[in-house]
Design a protein around this motif. Structure first.
Motif, short mmCIF file in Angstrom:
data_model
loop_
_atom_site.label_atom_id
_atom_site.label_comp_id
_atom_site.label_asym_id
_atom_site.label_seq_id
_atom_site.Cartn_x
_atom_site.Cartn_y
_atom_site.Cartn_z
N CYS A 192 0.82 -1.22 0.00
CA CYS A 192 0.00 0.00 0.00
C CYS A 192 0.85 1.27 0.00
O CYS A 192 0.43 2.30 -0.52
CB CYS A 192 -0.92 0.03 1.23
N ILE A 193 2.04 1.20 0.62
CA ILE A 193 2.83 2.43 0.77
C ILE A 193 4.00 2.54 -0.22
O ILE A 193 4.60 3.60 -0.33
CB ILE A 193 3.36 2.60 2.21
N GLU A 196 3.78 5.38 -2.76
CA GLU A 196 3.98 6.70 -2.15
C GLU A 196 5.46 6.95 -1.88
O GLU A 196 5.94 8.08 -2.02
CB GLU A 196 3.18 6.79 -0.84
N ASN A 234 0.94 8.56 12.67
CA ASN A 234 0.33 7.98 11.50
C ASN A 234 0.44 6.47 11.64
O ASN A 234 1.42 5.97 12.18
CB ASN A 234 1.09 8.43 10.24
N ASN A 237 -1.02 5.22 6.53
CA ASN A 237 -1.66 5.89 5.40
C ASN A 237 -0.82 7.11 5.02
O ASN A 237 -1.13 8.23 5.36
CB ASN A 237 -3.09 6.31 5.75
N LYS A 239 0.54 9.81 2.47
CA LYS A 239 0.12 10.40 1.20
C LYS A 239 1.28 11.13 0.56
O LYS A 239 2.20 11.58 1.22
CB LYS A 239 -1.04 11.37 1.45
N ARG A 240 1.20 11.29 -0.75
CA ARG A 240 2.29 11.85 -1.53
C ARG A 240 2.73 13.23 -1.06
O ARG A 240 3.89 13.56 -1.06
CB ARG A 240 1.87 11.92 -3.00
N ASP A 241 1.79 14.06 -0.68
CA ASP A 241 2.11 15.45 -0.35
C ASP A 241 2.15 15.71 1.15
O ASP A 241 2.07 16.84 1.59
CB ASP A 241 1.09 16.39 -1.01
N ASP A 242 2.29 14.64 1.95
CA ASP A 242 2.20 14.83 3.39
C ASP A 242 3.53 15.21 4.04
O ASP A 242 3.59 15.46 5.23
CB ASP A 242 1.65 13.56 4.07
#
Length: 355
Positions: A192-193, A196, A234, A237, A239-242
């Motif tokens: 899942c990651i 990213e 976290n 999850n 995210k690309r822009d986190d």
């Protein structure tokens, strides 16, 4: 008969081994919790980052062994895959130069190394225990892999780390017999990651002269978007822009980074790299579940005063607030800093003269 399998692969640990040039490539210095100045010398094959039958979990219902992670991890660890890419990065100076496939292999390595450790699998155990204790699942649901995948990997109910922390502060619960579930879930979380991670900028940090990296039994260091060094709020999850950065030390000299805090393929070796090494080593020590590994037995003497611990970070933040509101304290702090900086420079010059 059980066998010892490595959740931090031997090919990576060997990069941190003692005195390779005199045939000690199979040994590392092992620092165990609570950390003491003098570590013990141990065999990478027998003593470092391994556990019995790691590749072979046991089903929670049938109690039978099931080879869950064997194929996935062995594929990553094939000589032409992650070991080859890491060797290539270690030999390169200036900019990193990798093919599309090699960069994908490196991102996959980081993702799976992040999720395969004892510490991370402990987080999965706590997640399952929270779901069970809070009535989201029944005990018999632990045998339903698709349901567990939906609830845990995809976090169907959007459980937050704070919910779990609050729950466990009141009632400490852990589950036994879930190794099979943990080993089933961990690779799915990595899948899942990994995209990213891949979509972040790949770059590296090179330790300057006199500095070096260590590697822990939970080696992937994660920095949050607010440079939150010690606790990542976290679950999984990302995210690309986190703003999260993933850092993996690959030798005492180099650490690989997937993050957007430096330009793609850059190898950071300027004046900032010394403080970055301290930061990564601090994360490695704080990540440590049971032990960390080094090519030297001097680590605690070399870095103990400089490591960013939770207590020191709290004191630092408190100190910043105080000097912001008090000009006299601000002058005192600046004076102390200048004296410390001067001492550091003088010590460095003396070491150069001795050589």
């Amino acid at each position: 008969m059980s066998q010892k399998d490595h959740y931090v692969p031997q090919f990576l640990l060997r990069n941190f081994s003692i005195e390779k040039n005199v045939g000690q490539s199979g040994l590392v210095y092992i620092y165990k919790k609570p950390f003491i100045v003098r570590p013990r010398e141990g065999s990478i094959a027998k003593h470092a980052a391994n556990e019995p039958d790691f590749y072979e979990g046991r089903d929670a219902i049938t109690k039978q062994p099931t080879k869950i992670t064997d194929d996935i991890y062995r594929e990553i660890e094939k000589g032409k895959n992650a070991p080859s890419v890491i060797r290539k990065i270690l030999t390169q100076e200036g900019q990193i130069s990798l093919s599309f496939e090699e960069e994908s292999i490196m991102a996959t390595m980081v993702a799976h190394q992040y999720t395969r450790t004892k510490r991370f699998r402990g987080k999965i155990n706590r997640f399952l225990a929270f779901l069970l204790d809070s009535g989201y699942i029944l005990k018999e649901d632990l045998g339903d892999r698709e349901k567990i995948k939906e609830l845990v990997v995809k976090n169907k109910f959007n459980i937050s780390p704070k919910q779990i922390a609050l729950h466990f502060s009141k009632r400490r619960v852990s589950l036994s017999g879930t190794k099979g579930q943990e080993l089933f879930i961990a690779p799915h979380i990595a899948e899942c990651i990994v995209e990213e991670i891949y979509n972040k900028n790949l770059h590296s940090i090179i330790a300057p002269q006199g500095s070096y990296f260590i590697i822990s039994d939970d080696p992937v260091c994660v920095i949050g978007k607010d440079d939150d060094l010690l606790e990542i709020n976290n679950l999984w999850n990302f995210k690309r822009d986190d703003g999260y950065s993933f850092i993996l030390p690959i030798s005492p000299r180099k650490a690989v980074v997937f993050g957007n805090n430096a330009e793609k393929y850059r190898q950071i070796s300027d004046g900032n790299s010394g403080s970055l090494v301290v930061m990564v080593n601090s994360l490695s020590v704080n990540n440590t579940n049971e032990e960390f590994y080094s090519h030297t037995d001097n680590f605690m003497r070399d870095y103990k005063r400089h490591l960013i611990t939770p207590g020191r970070l709290l004191s630092y933040k408190k100190g910043l607030e105080e000097i912001k509101n008090n000009p006299i304290k601000r002058v005192k702090f600046f004076t102390k800093y200048c004296i410390w900086k001067l001492k550091t420079v003088l010590i460095g010059l003396l070491e150069l003269l001795r050589r």
